[in-house]
Design a protein around this motif. Structure first.
Motif, PDB file in Angstrom:
ATOM      1  N   GLU A  95       0.836  -1.197   0.000  1.00  0.00           N
ATOM      2  CA  GLU A  95       0.000   0.000   0.000  1.00  0.00           C
ATOM      3  C   GLU A  95       0.868   1.242   0.000  1.00  0.00           C
ATOM      4  O   GLU A  95       2.059   1.195   0.329  1.00  0.00           O
ATOM      5  N   MET A  96       0.255   2.366  -0.367  1.00  0.00           N
ATOM      6  CA  MET A  96       0.955   3.650  -0.380  1.00  0.00           C
ATOM      7  C   MET A  96       0.015   4.754   0.078  1.00  0.00           C
ATOM      8  O   MET A  96      -1.199   4.558   0.183  1.00  0.00           O
ATOM      9  N   VAL A  97       0.561   5.916   0.365  1.00  0.00           N
ATOM     10  CA  VAL A  97      -0.228   7.066   0.796  1.00  0.00           C
ATOM     11  C   VAL A  97      -1.117   7.535  -0.356  1.00  0.00           C
ATOM     12  O   VAL A  97      -0.667   7.595  -1.502  1.00  0.00           O
ATOM     13  N   ALA A  98      -2.344   7.872  -0.049  1.00  0.00           N
ATOM     14  CA  ALA A  98      -3.259   8.394  -1.060  1.00  0.00           C
ATOM     15  C   ALA A  98      -2.985   9.866  -1.318  1.00  0.00           C
ATOM     16  O   ALA A  98      -2.572  10.608  -0.425  1.00  0.00           O
ATOM     17  N   GLY A  99      -3.203  10.280  -2.559  1.00  0.00           N
ATOM     18  CA  GLY A  99      -3.088  11.694  -2.895  1.00  0.00           C
ATOM     19  C   GLY A  99      -2.119  11.953  -4.023  1.00  0.00           C
ATOM     20  O   GLY A  99      -1.313  11.091  -4.382  1.00  0.00           O
ATOM     21  N   PRO A 100      -2.163  13.147  -4.581  1.00  0.00           N
ATOM     22  CA  PRO A 100      -1.283  13.491  -5.696  1.00  0.00           C
ATOM     23  C   PRO A 100       0.146  13.832  -5.279  1.00  0.00           C
ATOM     24  O   PRO A 100       1.085  13.608  -6.048  1.00  0.00           O
ATOM     25  N   HIS A 101       0.322  14.381  -4.082  1.00  0.00           N
ATOM     26  CA  HIS A 101       1.655  14.813  -3.633  1.00  0.00           C
ATOM     27  C   HIS A 101       1.584  15.148  -2.141  1.00  0.00           C
ATOM     28  O   HIS A 101       0.497  15.142  -1.542  1.00  0.00           O
ATOM     29  N   CYS A 102       2.743  15.440  -1.561  1.00  0.00           N
ATOM     30  CA  CYS A 102       2.794  15.683  -0.118  1.00  0.00           C
ATOM     31  C   CYS A 102       2.067  16.966   0.275  1.00  0.00           C
ATOM     32  O   CYS A 102       1.542  17.077   1.385  1.00  0.00           O
ATOM     33  N   TYR A 103       2.004  17.960  -0.614  1.00  0.00           N
ATOM     34  CA  TYR A 103       1.290  19.190  -0.274  1.00  0.00           C
ATOM     35  C   TYR A 103      -0.184  18.891  -0.025  1.00  0.00           C
ATOM     36  O   TYR A 103      -0.814  19.501   0.830  1.00  0.00           O
ATOM     37  N   SER A 104      -0.711  17.941  -0.782  1.00  0.00           N
ATOM     38  CA  SER A 104      -2.110  17.560  -0.615  1.00  0.00           C
ATOM     39  C   SER A 104      -2.328  16.795   0.681  1.00  0.00           C
ATOM     40  O   SER A 104      -3.240  17.108   1.456  1.00  0.00           O
ATOM     41  N   PHE A 105      -1.484  15.778   0.958  1.00  0.00           N
ATOM     42  CA  PHE A 105      -1.770  14.994   2.164  1.00  0.00           C
ATOM     43  C   PHE A 105      -1.368  15.712   3.440  1.00  0.00           C
ATOM     44  O   PHE A 105      -1.916  15.435   4.502  1.00  0.00           O
ATOM     45  N   PHE A 106      -0.454  16.683   3.380  1.00  0.00           N
ATOM     46  CA  PHE A 106      -0.168  17.470   4.581  1.00  0.00           C
ATOM     47  C   PHE A 106      -1.373  18.336   4.939  1.00  0.00           C
ATOM     48  O   PHE A 106      -1.721  18.473   6.112  1.00  0.00           O
ATOM     49  N   GLU A 107      -2.006  18.919   3.941  1.00  0.00           N
ATOM     50  CA  GLU A 107      -3.172  19.754   4.218  1.00  0.00           C
ATOM     51  C   GLU A 107      -4.412  18.909   4.473  1.00  0.00           C
ATOM     52  O   GLU A 107      -5.359  19.357   5.121  1.00  0.00           O
ATOM     53  N   GLY A 108      -4.369  17.677   3.975  1.00  0.00           N
ATOM     54  CA  GLY A 108      -5.533  16.801   3.997  1.00  0.00           C
ATOM     55  C   GLY A 108      -6.083  16.746   2.586  1.00  0.00           C
ATOM     56  O   GLY A 108      -6.420  17.797   2.012  1.00  0.00           O
ATOM     57  N   ASN A 109      -6.141  15.554   1.989  1.00  0.00           N
ATOM     58  CA  ASN A 109      -6.509  15.453   0.580  1.00  0.00           C
ATOM     59  C   ASN A 109      -7.865  16.082   0.278  1.00  0.00           C
ATOM     60  O   ASN A 109      -8.035  16.752  -0.750  1.00  0.00           O
ATOM     61  N   ASP A 110      -8.834  15.884   1.157  1.00  0.00           N
ATOM     62  CA  ASP A 110     -10.164  16.451   0.920  1.00  0.00           C
ATOM     63  C   ASP A 110     -10.111  17.979   0.949  1.00  0.00           C
ATOM     64  O   ASP A 110     -10.702  18.652   0.091  1.00  0.00           O
ATOM     65  N   ALA A 111      -9.405  18.526   1.945  1.00  0.00           N
ATOM     66  CA  ALA A 111      -9.309  19.986   2.056  1.00  0.00           C
ATOM     67  C   ALA A 111      -8.535  20.571   0.885  1.00  0.00           C
ATOM     68  O   ALA A 111      -8.902  21.609   0.328  1.00  0.00           O
ATOM     69  N   PHE A 112      -7.460  19.903   0.487  1.00  0.00           N
ATOM     70  CA  PHE A 112      -6.637  20.416  -0.609  1.00  0.00           C
ATOM     71  C   PHE A 112      -7.425  20.427  -1.914  1.00  0.00           C
ATOM     72  O   PHE A 112      -7.285  21.343  -2.727  1.00  0.00           O
ATOM     73  N   ALA A 113      -8.264  19.419  -2.116  1.00  0.00           N
ATOM     74  CA  ALA A 113      -9.041  19.329  -3.355  1.00  0.00           C
ATOM     75  C   ALA A 113     -10.017  20.493  -3.499  1.00  0.00           C
ATOM     76  O   ALA A 113     -10.441  20.817  -4.618  1.00  0.00           O
ATOM     77  N   GLU A 114     -10.361  21.134  -2.379  1.00  0.00           N
ATOM     78  CA  GLU A 114     -11.284  22.259  -2.436  1.00  0.00           C
ATOM     79  C   GLU A 114     -10.615  23.531  -2.951  1.00  0.00           C
ATOM     80  O   GLU A 114     -11.303  24.488  -3.320  1.00  0.00           O
ATOM     81  N   HIS A 115      -9.279  23.543  -2.981  1.00  0.00           N
ATOM     82  CA  HIS A 115      -8.563  24.739  -3.435  1.00  0.00           C
ATOM     83  C   HIS A 115      -8.402  24.710  -4.955  1.00  0.00           C
ATOM     84  O   HIS A 115      -7.291  24.782  -5.488  1.00  0.00           O
ATOM     85  N   ASP A 116      -9.510  24.627  -5.659  1.00  0.00           N
ATOM     86  CA  ASP A 116      -9.429  24.559  -7.117  1.00  0.00           C
ATOM     87  C   ASP A 116      -9.053  25.893  -7.743  1.00  0.00           C
ATOM     88  O   ASP A 116      -8.858  25.986  -8.958  1.00  0.00           O
ATOM     89  N   ASP A 117      -8.958  26.937  -6.909  1.00  0.00           N
ATOM     90  CA  ASP A 117      -8.564  28.251  -7.404  1.00  0.00           C
ATOM     91  C   ASP A 117      -7.081  28.522  -7.188  1.00  0.00           C
ATOM     92  O   ASP A 117      -6.622  29.646  -7.408  1.00  0.00           O
ATOM     93  N   GLU A 118      -6.326  27.498  -6.758  1.00  0.00           N
ATOM     94  CA  GLU A 118      -4.921  27.730  -6.410  1.00  0.00           C
ATOM     95  C   GLU A 118      -3.951  27.146  -7.434  1.00  0.00           C
ATOM     96  O   GLU A 118      -2.850  26.749  -7.093  1.00  0.00           O
ATOM     97  N   ILE A 119      -4.345  27.144  -8.682  1.00  0.00           N
ATOM     98  CA  ILE A 119      -3.459  26.633  -9.717  1.00  0.00           C
ATOM     99  C   ILE A 119      -2.211  27.500  -9.852  1.00  0.00           C
ATOM    100  O   ILE A 119      -1.178  27.055 -10.360  1.00  0.00           O
TER     101      ILE A 119
END
Length: 213
Positions: A104-128
């Protein structure tokens, strides 16, 4: 427990012999400090950490092969192996390889996402247009950002590389005034607005807690 290149060392400098039933964490070297802190704080004595070079952060094409080699090397010594990488730029190759290897491995696209929390990070769709730094990358800004991108030698590249970014977001794992000041300086050097977010260990903590049980 410390990691130098691909060798696991104990505090006395000797390679440990891991009894059956222990969990090996194969992680990016950029996460070593945080993982060791979680192991220590939670008393996870059955967990052992080995890290791949943090410089693979710059060369994600090397990650999948290196993880496969590490799993093959250590599989017989541990009862379970968990990969502490997200996708990290491998384009799904790491997830496919881990599935093939049965780890198994950590879920998410990168460490910035899982440090913030993948669900919370996904809400920042304006932070491209946001550029993210963690504690590790603030400390190693010159070694992992400024110099590899050639900005120390060719300052004219700054506009080319960062011209489309609007802000630097410092995702802090620890509340350290010195790191906050350095992160602000990093933002100023890049000509970006600065935002501070204390994330703590985020999904890294919850994921390792589930593995530890």
């Amino acid at each position: 427990m410390h990691q130098f290149d691909d060798q696991i060392l104990t505090e006395d400098g000797l390679a440990p012999t891991a009894p059956r039933g222990r969990i090996l964490l194969i992680a990016c070297g950029a996460l070593a400090r945080e993982i060791l802190a979680l192991i220590r704080l939670n008393g996870w004595d059955h967990m052992t950490l080995t890290c791949l070079p943090a410089k693979y952060h710059l060369y994600p094409d090397k990650i999948t092969e290196a993880v496969e080699a590490a799993v093959s090397e250590h599989r017989e010594k541990f009862d379970q192996i968990f990969v502490v990488y997200a996708d990290c730029g491998t384009g799904g190759l790491l997830a496919a390889k881990c599935a093939e290897l049965g780890v198994e491995m950590v879920a998410g696209p990168h460490c910035y996402s899982f440090f913030e929390g993948n669900d919370a990070f996904a809400e920042h769709d304006d932070e491209i247009t946001a550029f993210y730094l963690t504690d590790f990358l603030v400390k190693q800004f010159d070694a992992f950002v400024w110099k590899p991108m050639g900005l120390d030698r060719y300052p004219q590249l700054l506009e080319m590389v960062f011209g489309n970014y609007t802000k630097l977001v410092y995702q802090a794992q620890t509340d350290d005034p010195a790191l906050r000041a350095k992160a602000e300086d990093c933002a100023a050097r890049l000509g970006l607005d600065y935002e501070y977010r204390f994330t703590g260990y985020g999904d890294l903590a919850t994921t390792l807690t589930k593995q530890a049980r």
